[in-house]
Enzyme design. Structure first.
Site, PDB file in Angstrom:
ATOM      1  N   ASP A 109       1.047  -1.544   0.261  1.00 25.91           N
ATOM      2  CA  ASP A 109      -0.195  -0.255   0.078  1.00 25.91           C
ATOM      3  C   ASP A 109       0.995   0.966   0.287  1.00 25.91           C
ATOM      4  OD1 ASP A 109      -3.431   0.891   1.086  1.00 25.91           O
ATOM      5  OD2 ASP A 109      -1.459   2.242   1.997  1.00 25.91           O
ATOM      6  N   TYR A 142       2.991   9.898  -0.786  1.00 25.88           N
ATOM      7  CA  TYR A 142       4.282   9.547  -0.177  1.00 25.88           C
ATOM      8  C   TYR A 142       5.122   9.544  -0.481  1.00 25.88           C
ATOM      9  CZ  TYR A 142       0.503   6.533   2.850  1.00 25.88           C
ATOM     10  OH  TYR A 142      -0.503   5.935   3.122  1.00 25.88           O
ATOM     11  N   LYS A 178      -2.454   5.492  -4.149  1.00 28.82           N
ATOM     12  CA  LYS A 178      -4.057   6.775  -3.669  1.00 28.82           C
ATOM     13  C   LYS A 178      -3.987   7.728  -4.720  1.00 28.82           C
ATOM     14  CE  LYS A 178      -3.754   4.454   0.435  1.00 28.82           C
ATOM     15  NZ  LYS A 178      -1.827   4.524   1.044  1.00 28.82           N
ATOM     16  N   HIS A 237      -8.023   9.808  -2.193  1.00 26.32           N
ATOM     17  CA  HIS A 237      -6.682   9.293  -0.899  1.00 26.32           C
ATOM     18  C   HIS A 237      -8.168  10.521   0.163  1.00 26.32           C
ATOM     19  CE1 HIS A 237      -2.434   9.091   1.047  1.00 26.32           C
ATOM     20  NE2 HIS A 237      -4.293   8.909   1.527  1.00 26.32           N
ATOM     21  N   LEU A 295      -2.051  -1.079  13.987  1.00 20.27           N
ATOM     22  CA  LEU A 295      -0.778  -1.417  14.737  1.00 20.27           C
ATOM     23  C   LEU A 295      -0.798   0.301  16.097  1.00 20.27           C
ATOM     24  CD1 LEU A 295       2.299  -2.759  14.063  1.00 20.27           C
ATOM     25  CD2 LEU A 295       0.240  -3.838  14.265  1.00 20.27           C
ATOM     26  N   ILE A 326      -2.570  -3.020   6.803  1.00 19.97           N
ATOM     27  CA  ILE A 326      -1.687  -2.422   6.068  1.00 19.97           C
ATOM     28  C   ILE A 326      -0.341  -1.974   7.038  1.00 19.97           C
ATOM     29  CG2 ILE A 326      -2.949  -3.010   4.073  1.00 19.97           C
ATOM     30  CD1 ILE A 326      -3.190   0.501   4.105  1.00 19.97           C
ATOM     31  N   LYS A 341       2.734  -0.877   8.992  1.00 20.15           N
ATOM     32  CA  LYS A 341       4.549  -0.804   8.134  1.00 20.15           C
ATOM     33  C   LYS A 341       5.311  -1.058   9.203  1.00 20.15           C
ATOM     34  CE  LYS A 341       7.390   2.892   8.554  1.00 20.15           C
ATOM     35  NZ  LYS A 341       7.942   3.395  10.123  1.00 20.15           N
ATOM     36  N   SER A 342       6.512  -1.198   8.488  1.00 22.09           N
ATOM     37  CA  SER A 342       7.340  -1.302   9.804  1.00 22.09           C
ATOM     38  C   SER A 342       9.148  -0.908   8.642  1.00 22.09           C
ATOM     39  CB  SER A 342       7.815  -2.268   9.847  1.00 22.09           C
ATOM     40  OG  SER A 342       9.017  -2.395  11.302  1.00 22.09           O
ATOM     41  N   VAL A 343      10.063  -0.566   8.787  1.00 22.08           N
ATOM     42  CA  VAL A 343      11.201  -0.728   7.960  1.00 22.08           C
ATOM     43  C   VAL A 343      12.211  -1.654   8.955  1.00 22.08           C
ATOM     44  CG1 VAL A 343      11.366   1.551   7.048  1.00 22.08           C
ATOM     45  CG2 VAL A 343      12.256   1.311   8.849  1.00 22.08           C
ATOM     46  N   ARG A 381      10.908  -7.130  12.108  1.00 28.58           N
ATOM     47  CA  ARG A 381       9.259  -6.288  12.400  1.00 28.58           C
ATOM     48  C   ARG A 381       8.473  -6.547  11.473  1.00 28.58           C
ATOM     49  NH1 ARG A 381       9.787  -0.923  15.671  1.00 28.58           N
ATOM     50  NH2 ARG A 381      10.064  -1.575  18.162  1.00 28.58           N
ATOM     51  N   ASN A 434       5.316  -9.138  12.040  1.00 33.54           N
ATOM     52  CA  ASN A 434       3.590  -8.810  11.902  1.00 33.54           C
ATOM     53  C   ASN A 434       3.561 -10.059  10.684  1.00 33.54           C
ATOM     54  OD1 ASN A 434       4.624  -6.693  13.779  1.00 33.54           O
ATOM     55  ND2 ASN A 434       4.676  -4.872  11.457  1.00 33.54           N
TER      56      ASN A 434
HETATM   57  P1  NAD Z   1       1.466   0.959  11.356  1.00 36.28           P
HETATM   58  O1  NAD Z   1      -0.059   0.878  13.097  1.00 36.28           O
HETATM   59  O2  NAD Z   1       0.771   0.690  10.341  1.00 36.28           O
HETATM   60  O3  NAD Z   1       2.034   1.181  12.937  1.00 36.28           O
HETATM   61  C1  NAD Z   1       3.604   1.510  12.659  1.00 36.28           C
HETATM   62  C2  NAD Z   1       4.678   1.932  13.408  1.00 36.28           C
HETATM   63  O4  NAD Z   1       4.289   1.310  14.201  1.00 36.28           O
HETATM   64  C3  NAD Z   1       6.163   1.522  12.692  1.00 36.28           C
HETATM   65  O5  NAD Z   1       6.219   2.586  11.861  1.00 36.28           O
HETATM   66  C4  NAD Z   1       6.655   1.669  14.353  1.00 36.28           C
HETATM   67  O6  NAD Z   1       7.397   2.295  14.828  1.00 36.28           O
HETATM   68  C5  NAD Z   1       5.793   0.713  14.234  1.00 36.28           C
HETATM   69  N1  NAD Z   1       5.602  -1.186  14.686  1.00 36.28           N
HETATM   70  C6  NAD Z   1       5.698  -1.499  13.546  1.00 36.28           C
HETATM   71  N2  NAD Z   1       5.942  -2.677  13.505  1.00 36.28           N
HETATM   72  C7  NAD Z   1       6.112  -3.228  15.351  1.00 36.28           C
HETATM   73  C8  NAD Z   1       6.069  -4.312  15.752  1.00 36.28           C
HETATM   74  N3  NAD Z   1       6.395  -6.037  14.975  1.00 36.28           N
HETATM   75  N4  NAD Z   1       6.341  -3.882  17.117  1.00 36.28           N
HETATM   76  C9  NAD Z   1       6.654  -2.403  17.946  1.00 36.28           C
HETATM   77  N5  NAD Z   1       6.473  -1.762  17.156  1.00 36.28           N
HETATM   78  C10 NAD Z   1       5.929  -1.880  15.157  1.00 36.28           C
HETATM   79  O7  NAD Z   1       0.863   3.151  10.933  1.00 36.28           O
HETATM   80  P2  NAD Z   1       0.757   3.973   9.678  1.00 36.28           P
HETATM   81  O8  NAD Z   1       1.562   3.883   9.258  1.00 36.28           O
HETATM   82  O9  NAD Z   1       0.210   5.074  10.182  1.00 36.28           O
HETATM   83  O10 NAD Z   1      -0.761   2.522   9.044  1.00 36.28           O
HETATM   84  C11 NAD Z   1       0.206   1.500   8.282  1.00 36.28           C
HETATM   85  C12 NAD Z   1      -0.178   2.097   6.677  1.00 36.28           C
HETATM   86  O11 NAD Z   1      -1.030   2.583   6.313  1.00 36.28           O
HETATM   87  C13 NAD Z   1       0.553   3.201   6.284  1.00 36.28           C
HETATM   88  O12 NAD Z   1       1.552   2.703   5.776  1.00 36.28           O
HETATM   89  C14 NAD Z   1      -0.604   3.925   4.952  1.00 36.28           C
HETATM   90  O13 NAD Z   1       0.180   2.758   3.717  1.00 36.28           O
HETATM   91  C15 NAD Z   1      -1.137   3.662   5.209  1.00 36.28           C
HETATM   92  N6  NAD Z   1      -2.119   5.034   5.779  1.00 36.28           N
HETATM   93  C16 NAD Z   1      -3.141   4.681   5.728  1.00 36.28           C
HETATM   94  C17 NAD Z   1      -3.286   6.535   5.451  1.00 36.28           C
HETATM   95  C18 NAD Z   1      -4.501   6.872   4.880  1.00 36.28           C
HETATM   96  O14 NAD Z   1      -4.761   7.880   4.935  1.00 36.28           O
HETATM   97  N7  NAD Z   1      -5.354   6.454   3.896  1.00 36.28           N
HETATM   98  C19 NAD Z   1      -2.809   7.051   6.832  1.00 36.28           C
HETATM   99  C20 NAD Z   1      -2.121   6.153   7.686  1.00 36.28           C
HETATM  100  C21 NAD Z   1      -1.741   5.460   6.827  1.00 36.28           C
END
Ligand code: NAD
Length: 284
Positions: free
Chosen positions: A46, A51, A76, A116, A198, A237, A239-241, A245, A249
């Site tokens: 996603d 982005y 998006k 979006h 998350l 969906i 996210k992590s880099v 993790r 996930n």
């Molecule tokens: P998320 O809830 O996926 O959290 C990501 C963060 O959680 C990471 O940066 C890291 O700090 C932590 N994390 C991840 N895995 C972990 C683990 N196993 N243990 C501990 N900490 C962990 O937050 P997000 O990135 O805001 O949301 C996920 C995706 O949703 C985004 O990357 C994007 O693709 C989408 N998104 C869409 C919108 C929209 O307006 N449509 C808005 C926000 C996000």
């Protein structure tokens, strides 16, 4: 490798219930992150025009040793260029934005294209949705949907088109579970996709009630939360880099939360959003 279940969207297209999000991943880092995710077993990615990492994401897709038809790629439409969505230029601006995203991703078609943000203060979606209908008819996208829409905006779409969005991607996690919106989606055949599943890795992952459930299953809180999404019928969906993790996930199919623990997680709701309120959000 864990097997992530698919959900069937309202037009018959299948989407993996767990995907990989890349918000806030810089373009230069997106290639490595998405490669790691695909190697770990994710098949759904996603991204979004805003982005600014469609190019880096696309590079990973070209490098992946996975057939294109096994991947599910979402991007998006951003708000800019379509400010006057109701005006005559709206439709062409949308088609141009789609072409730009596709070119950056290096793809011939997209699996899912989303509006979006609704920006309800800017009038109707007629021209955007007409452009989405055309993209679908031309086979350039397999499914179309929206993000951050509320019932009011969805009803407005229903008034002008028989094309029901395949899904609505909204903020959703145990602290902000969106029960009413999910019920509205179910009534209309719209799948629910959770962003920030998350809770952005913040307070949610140290919530004492969730820590207790995680201890019981010998899992991390992140895994228990993702399991809750899957068992709730929601697409998530995360996210992590961080490679460990990214793998953690995805490793959420080998256990099942029982009804009591699902209820404990449901009871953790605070009703507090992490992101902006879509009804007033108006970035350009
Ligand atoms: P998320 O809830 O996926 O959290 C990501 C963060 O959680 C990471 O940066 C890291 O700090 C932590 N994390 C991840 N895995 C972990 C683990 N196993 N243990 C501990 N900490 C962990 O937050 P997000 O990135 O805001 O949301 C996920 C995706 O949703 C985004 O990357 C994007 O693709 C989408 N998104 C869409 C919108 C929209 O307006 N449509 C808005 C926000 C996000």
């Amino acid at each position: 490798m864990s097997t992530i279940p698919n959900l069937t969207l309202n037009n018959g297209v299948q989407i993996p219930q767990l995907g990989f999000g890349v918000w806030q991943v810089p373009d230069a880092e997106a290639t490595a992150a998405v490669r790691t995710a695909i190697e770990a077993g994710y098949r759904s990615i996603d991204t979004a025009a805003i982005y600014e990492n469609e190019t880096g994401t696309g590079r990973a897709l070209q490098q992946a040793e996975v057939a294109r038809e096994e991947l599910f790629i979402t991007t998006k439409l951003w708000n800019s260029g379509t400010r006057d969505w109701s005006g005559p230029a709206g439709r062409d601006a949308v088609l141009r934005a789609f072409d730009e995203s596709l070119a950056k991703l290096g793809l011939e078609y997209l699996d899912l294209y989303l509006i979006h943000w609704p920006r309800p203060m800017h009038g109707s979606y007629d021209n955007v949705w007409k452009a989405f209908e055309q993209l679908l008819a031309d086979g350039r996208v397999k499914a179309v949907g929206v993000s951050n829409f509320g019932p009011e905006q969805l009803n407005r779409l229903f008034e002008t088109s028989s094309l029901v969005p395949a899904l609505n991607q909204v903020e959703l996690h145990p602290h902000f579970p969106q029960h009413e919106l999910r019920a509205f989606h179910a009534e209309h055949g719209i799948a629910t996709e959770a962003w920030s599943p998350l809770g952005q890795g913040r307070d949610l992952l140290t919530d004492p009630a969730l820590v207790k459930v995680a201890e019981k299953y010998g899992r991390t809180v992140a895994q228990v939360v993702l399991r809750w999404h899957l068992q709730s019928g929601v697409i998530a969906i995360p996210k992590s880099v961080t490679p460990s993790r990214i793998r953690e996930n995805l490793d959420v199919t080998g256990f099942e939360l029982d009804a009591d623990d699902l209820a404990v997680i449901d009871g953790a709701a605070t009703g507090v959003r992490l992101g902006p309120d879509p009804q007033t959000f108006d970035w350009n």
